[in-house]
Design an enzyme around this catalytic site. Structure first.
Site, PDB file in Angstrom:
ATOM      1  N   GLY A 253       0.834  -1.201   0.000  1.00  0.00           N
ATOM      2  CA  GLY A 253       0.000   0.000   0.000  1.00  0.00           C
ATOM      3  C   GLY A 253       0.865   1.246   0.000  1.00  0.00           C
ATOM      4  N   GLY A 482       0.933  -6.656   4.117  1.00  0.00           N
ATOM      5  CA  GLY A 482       2.115  -7.480   3.939  1.00  0.00           C
ATOM      6  C   GLY A 482       3.043  -7.329   5.125  1.00  0.00           C
ATOM      7  N   ALA A 523       1.554   3.419  12.489  1.00  0.00           N
ATOM      8  CA  ALA A 523       0.834   3.485  13.764  1.00  0.00           C
ATOM      9  C   ALA A 523      -0.134   2.334  13.980  1.00  0.00           C
ATOM     10  CB  ALA A 523       0.064   4.814  13.839  1.00  0.00           C
ATOM     11  N   ASN A 647       6.845  -8.705  17.488  1.00  0.00           N
ATOM     12  CA  ASN A 647       7.305  -9.905  16.784  1.00  0.00           C
ATOM     13  C   ASN A 647       8.621  -9.588  16.086  1.00  0.00           C
ATOM     14  OD1 ASN A 647       7.805 -11.791  14.664  1.00  0.00           O
ATOM     15  ND2 ASN A 647       5.668 -12.455  14.744  1.00  0.00           N
ATOM     16  N   PRO A 648       9.740 -10.018  16.688  1.00  0.00           N
ATOM     17  CA  PRO A 648      11.042  -9.602  16.154  1.00  0.00           C
ATOM     18  C   PRO A 648      11.286 -10.039  14.713  1.00  0.00           C
ATOM     19  CG  PRO A 648      11.290 -11.203  17.935  1.00  0.00           C
ATOM     20  CD  PRO A 648       9.845 -10.807  17.908  1.00  0.00           C
ATOM     21  N   GLN A 654      10.328  -5.668   8.453  1.00  0.00           N
ATOM     22  CA  GLN A 654       9.932  -4.280   8.181  1.00  0.00           C
ATOM     23  C   GLN A 654      11.159  -3.379   8.037  1.00  0.00           C
ATOM     24  OE1 GLN A 654       6.571  -2.558   7.922  1.00  0.00           O
ATOM     25  NE2 GLN A 654       6.677  -4.579   7.032  1.00  0.00           N
ATOM     26  N   GLY A 720       7.413   0.570  10.446  1.00  0.00           N
ATOM     27  CA  GLY A 720       7.240   0.399   9.010  1.00  0.00           C
ATOM     28  C   GLY A 720       7.991   1.399   8.152  1.00  0.00           C
ATOM     29  N   GLU A 721       8.181   2.607   8.657  1.00  0.00           N
ATOM     30  CA  GLU A 721       8.704   3.666   7.799  1.00  0.00           C
ATOM     31  C   GLU A 721      10.114   4.109   8.166  1.00  0.00           C
ATOM     32  OE1 GLU A 721       5.166   6.334   6.493  1.00  0.00           O
ATOM     33  OE2 GLU A 721       4.550   5.377   8.351  1.00  0.00           O
TER      34      GLU A 721
HETATM   35 MO1  MOS Z   1       2.084   5.212   5.077  1.00  0.00          MO
HETATM   36  S1  MOS Z   1       2.726   6.655   3.774  1.00  0.00           S
HETATM   37  O1  MOS Z   1       1.690   6.178   6.394  1.00  0.00           O
HETATM   38  O2  MOS Z   1       0.832   4.349   4.437  1.00  0.00           O
END
Ligand code: MOS
Length: 758
Positions: A253, A482, A523, A647-648, A654, A720-721
């Site tokens: 996404g 994912g 988040a 979950n390591p 990620q 994630g980011e």
């Molecule tokens: Mo991400 S750009 O916060 O889906």
């Protein structure tokens, strides 16, 4: 010359593994088998009876109007059922150009004949087969009245945007930057450029829409089902509850599926028009326009230090672009708000409007493009001071968030720096560039970057049920792009009910479940996870009430605070030998089940008191061909602290994903816009480059321990980011170290390196 070959060593055993709880266990994805066997049903895999295929026709100009479409030719094609144009598109209950909150895209839904960007939908052909619809769309042979396209950062008058990102102020400052620069002993000024990038999830935007009267069934990938429900309800004038969205799996996404896009809504309109279920899937090139992108930036950094290399001022100015009709502005300069302890910091933004699809948040929006400039500039500043880049960062990183002055809720950045540097072998790095070569004669360079991303939370709800047999049910409408939400959230859910993972049923990925908020801003685990945690606690409190108020229970009189839930039993805290099983408590009370609910949301009191961020440090090794300028990343080591690790295994994955995005940002991704037509010239995965395995030989991600007592009760931050943010700068800095050439335009191209340096 130091030995640059890494010693092969196994990745250290995952930290945070705890016994007796699901949280912390390195479980594999619970949906992994479904995915590798092809059994996972993605949106476009659905084929309701009677379904037709819809194909978009999109504009080949950037600006103007559609003068004609050969609708009769398309309709005459065998198998074509209908052609939807502005002339016959179903009426909408709401103006698609209306916007009453920042989480709304202004949409192109065939409301008129205007073209305002390339690849804008201008018609939809619906047919019995995909082939017929595709051919029908070609037969439309649109003619245009074209106007000159406005492209590039200098093509229009700039202005200060009303807000950047989702409502951040466009300008911010603390202290006196002019004085800080004037009084500095050493100063730098540099300008960096980043290109337009497109999200390019493997799964294109897709929808299968089926109407039944005013009830609407939708299969579509969504990062925010409740938001999509609300948007669709508004557009079609129906109640949100009559819309059922299923989104069990997303093939990526990255922000582009956060808000429902125009093409997805066109699929729903087409289904209404033909009164049959319709499937619409974007072709790859159609994703370069109507579903968002990361806007290009030009960023100027000015910095100064005193004689000892302590920062006296940071000025970060970012110019970016938006569309002519909507208002998303990449918050690139905001990256300078959080990391370095300059007594004076100013950030500012300006923007121009172009004939482009509207930009959107794309993985680490603002931080990704901003930090590649900031981390490059920090490297240039360190060099100007004659300091090692790590020593410079260790001297200047902030102990409290510099722009707000708030203390961090917790901060483990120093450990990230030191653990990452040690693992990488940074201490052996020569200060001077162009001094290392490998055995093949390639130039070798080492660079580093600091990573950070805010620890955000949105709002979510969850429902928990404890059943008579002692098993549980946990529900929240979360989104698995994912990243592993099905797994990590189920781990939190199991712990919330004090049950083993195989004793709970976890339902997710559907809009008829409690709203899990948006899977964005890194988040989702914190937000949906806290809702699940709360729902579990609610059920356990009710269960404890039953047991502790019943004389027949061994827990009688213990009080709510006096019991803990573990492995299907309540135990007295002061005497763990005294316990009772869930099923026995329910049976004695004559209850078939106990239901509870929970909510996840940011704590405004804690947020007012603390700045909340995850942190990290990334170290990169690159090899550069001295004759051809070809750059390869040979090693990446990242060390990240992001609170409690649910979950390591998934978290490591990620981080790897984020770091690969960093490689992509520094070396590969570049949407090339034709300056005459305004069209993206490489709208495909052959020419829009992203890294493949051969581009990323060695990755390591260290999970640095961090307990954050303020961010939320479970201490969860996002993962994630953040990996994107440190990596891109680390690679750019490593390229400088390999070659002596400072490239300030991204992605770093061969031609920037040939003939440079000494
Ligand atoms: Mo991400 S750009 O916060 O889906």
């Amino acid at each position: 010359m130091p030995d640059t070959t890494p010693t092969p060593a196994p990745t250290p055993a995952p930290a945070h593994v705890r016994q007796g709880s699901s949280i912390g266990q390195p479980l594999t994805r619970r949906d992994g088998l479904l995915k590798v066997t092809g059994a996972a049903r993605y949106a476009a895999d659905n084929h309701p009876p009677g379904m037709l295929y819809a194909v978009l026709a999109v504009s080949s100009i950037a600006r103007g109007r559609v003068a004609s479409l050969d609708v009769p030719a398309a309709k005459a094609h065998p198998g074509v059922v209908e052609v939807m144009t502005p002339a016959n598109a179903p009426p909408l209950a709401q103006d698609p150009d209306a916007k009453n909150n920042p989480f709304m895209f202004r949409l192109d839904l065939l409301q008129n004949d205007r073209v305002r960007y390339p690849n804008q939908p201008i018609a939809v052909v619906v047919a019995e087969t995909l082939e017929a619809a595709t051919e029908g769309a070609l037969l439309l042979a649109p003619r245009y009245e074209a106007e000159p396209a406005r492209t590039g950062l200098d093509s229009a008058e700039s202005f200060v945007p009303p807000g950047v990102g989702v409502g951040n102020p466009p300008e911010a400052h603390r202290g006196d930057v002019a004085a800080g620069l004037a009084g500095a002993a050493i100063r730098i000024e540099a300008t960096y450029e980043t290109p337009a990038q497109y999200h390019n999830a493997m799964e294109p935007h897709a929808i299968v829409a089926a109407w039944d009267g005013d009830a609407l069934q939708i299969d579509t990938p969504s990062q925010g089902m409740a938001m999509a429900q609300g948007r669709i309800a508004g557009l079609f004038g129906i109640a949100p509850e009559t819309i059922h969205i299923r989104s069990p799996f997303l093939g990526g996404g990255f922000g582009s599926k956060g808000m429902i896009s125009g093409p997805q809504v066109l699929g729903i309109m087409a289904a209404r028009l033909v009164d049959r279920p319709v499937k619409l899937v974007l072709r790859r090139e159609q994703m370069f326009g109507p579903v968002g992108h990361r806007a290009p930036t030009r960023q100027t950094l000015r910095m100064g230090t005193d004689r000892d290399g302590a920062l006296t001022a940071i000025d970060h100015h970012a110019k970016t672009t938006s569309s002519t009709f909507d208002d998303f502005f990449e918050p690139a300069a905001d990256a300078s708000h959080t990391l370095y302890a300059s007594p004076a910091i100013a950030t500012s933004h300006e923007a121009v409007r172009l004939d482009t699809g509207t930009p959107l948040f794309m993985r680490a929006p603002g931080e990704a493009s901003g930090s590649i400039a900031l981390e490059s500039a920090i490297d240039e500043m360190a060099l100007a001071c004659g300091m090692d880049p790590l020593a410079f960062r260790l001297k200047n990183y902030a102990e409290a968030e510099p722009i707000s002055g708030k203390p961090f809720s917790s901060k483990a950045l120093r450990q990230c720096y030191t653990q990452g540097a040690e693992r990488f072998g940074w201490a052996q790095r020569p200060l001077a560039p162009r001094t290392m070569r490998d055995e093949a004669g390639l130039l070798v360079g080492w660079g580093m970057g600091t990573a950070t991303f805010p620890a955000l939370m949105f709002a979510a709800k969850a429902r928990a049920v404890l059943r008579a047999d002692g098993t549980g049910l946990m529900e929240t409408g979360a989104h698995d792009m994912g990243q592993g939400a099905w797994t990590a959230l189920a781990q939190i859910a199991a712990d919330g009910l004090g049950l083993a993972l195989d004793r709970i049923e976890f339902r997710s990925g559907s809009s008829d479940l409690p709203d899990a908020g948006i899977a964005g801003g890194s988040a989702h685990t914190a937000t949906a996870g806290m809702a699940l945690h709360g729902a579990g606690a609610d059920v356990i409190a009710k269960l404890a009430d039953l047991a502790t108020s019943d004389e027949r229970s061994p827990l009688f009189g213990a009080g709510n605070a006096g019991v803990i839930a573990r492995e299907g039993r309540l135990h007295r805290r002061d005497d763990e030998g005294r316990s009772e099983g869930y099923a026995d408590i329910l049976a004695r009370a004559g209850l078939a089940e106990i239901e509870g609910s929970g909510q996840g949301a940011a704590d405004p009191v804690a947020q007012a008191a603390y700045a909340m961020h995850a942190h990290g440090a990334v170290f990169a090794e690159v090899k550069v061909d001295p004759d051809l300028g070809q750059v390869r990343v040979s090693r990446l080591v990242g060390a990240f602290a992001a609170g409690t690790i649910i979950n390591p295994r998934l978290v490591q994955s990620q981080y790897y994903g984020g770091m690969i995005w960093g490689v992509s940002f520094a070396l590969h991704e570049h949407a090339v816009i034709d300056q005459r037509s305004g069209r993206p010239m490489n709208p495909n995965l052959a020419e829009y480059h992203v890294p493949v395995n051969a581009d990323v030989p060695s990755l390591e991600a260290i999970l640095v321990e961090e307990r954050d007592p303020h961010v939320n009760a479970l201490g969860i931050k996002g993962v994630g980011e953040i990996g994107v943010t440190g990596t891109a700068g680390a690679i750019a800095n490593a390229v400088w170290h390999a070659t002596g050439v400072r490239v300030r335009r991204f992605p770093i191209a061969l031609e920037s390196l040939i003939g440079g340096g000494s």
